[in-house]
Enzyme design. Structure first.
Site: not given
Length: 260
Positions: A181, A235, A252, A191-192, A209
């Site tokens: 991902y 979030y 994503f 962010f990731d 999530i």
């Protein structure tokens, strides 16, 4: 002395609010469309070259200290989103003078005289930021849907865009999955990313999530999809750490390798 303590306490509280405001206030950019031929395999095999260092190797630890201090002050966000360029120069002037002990005015005196004005500025600029973040997310989703006619928006508000149709098993929320991902905010900030780390990740689908639970369950093994999760499927009002601000819409790109 009591007045000075009260002022310092108020500045500390407002500085905390400033950090939260900086984390929330991000500008969004228009979505330019998804290129179907892009693949995670190509992306993961790309060699990411480190940019030239701003200082010699033996001086980089001190530069890193500066980066760390900045992150502690305002999270991993851009301070310039809350102050303009001229104001930022003044902030840095005060910071450097205080660190070097070369202030032209007493720090305590400045806090007493200008602390209330600083509190007022921070409060005015931080009000309503969460609502603006959510609106930026909605605008981004609308733009994405216009640019990608095959994208669907579910009843929950999730946006699902199939990049490559899978042919294998379709997961249930009770399954574990192995995926790659790449997660970004609506302004493109990463962010990731398991892709950038070069390693897939496995986890129980029911423990992530809500946007992932719903979106990945629409995929099949071998498939790739874009998931756009409004904040209430991500979030929410809390955000996550210093990287995901409260109210943020998350995008994503997901590749599903295996359902376990």
């Amino acid at each position: 002395h009591n007045l000075r303590k009260i002022l310092i306490m108020k500045i500390s509280i407002m500085s905390t609010r400033l950090a939260a405001a900086m984390m929330m206030w991000r500008s969004s950019t228009a979505f330019t469309g998804v290129v179907r031929k892009n693949s995670f395999a190509i992306r993961s095999n790309t060699v990411r070259r480190m940019a030239a260092m701003p200082h010699d190797e033996d001086k980089m630890p001190y530069y890193t200290l500066g980066v760390n201090l900045a992150r502690q002050m305002g999270g991993q966000t851009n301070f310039k989103t809350l102050v303009d360029d001229d104001e930022l120069e003044i902030v840095l002037d005060g910071f450097c003078a205080s660190m070097r002990g070369t202030e032209l005015v007493s720090g305590d005196e400045a806090l007493q005289k200008y602390g209330p004005a600083l509190n007022k500025i921070i409060q005015e600029r931080s009000e309503g930021i969460n609502d603006r973040i959510k609106k930026e997310g909605e605008d981004y989703i609308s733009n994405f849907m216009e640019c990608n006619e095959e994208a669907i928006r579910t009843d929950s508000g999730l946006v699902y865009y199939c990049m490559t149709e899978g042919t294998g098993k379709q997961p249930a929320v009770s399954d574990s999955v192995e995926v790659h991902y790449h997660g970004t905010l609506v302004d493109g900030t990463v962010f990731d990313s398991s892709v950038e780390r070069g390693q897939t990740i496995s986890f129980p689908l029911g423990q992530v999530i809500a946007g992932w639970q719903e979106g990945v369950a629409l995929m099949k093994e071998g498939g790739k999809a874009t998931l756009i999760c409004p904040s209430d499927l991500a979030y929410g009002e809390a955000g996550s750490g210093t990287t995901i601000p409260p109210g943020a819409t998350l995008k994503f790109e997901v590749e599903l390798f295996e359902v376990k």
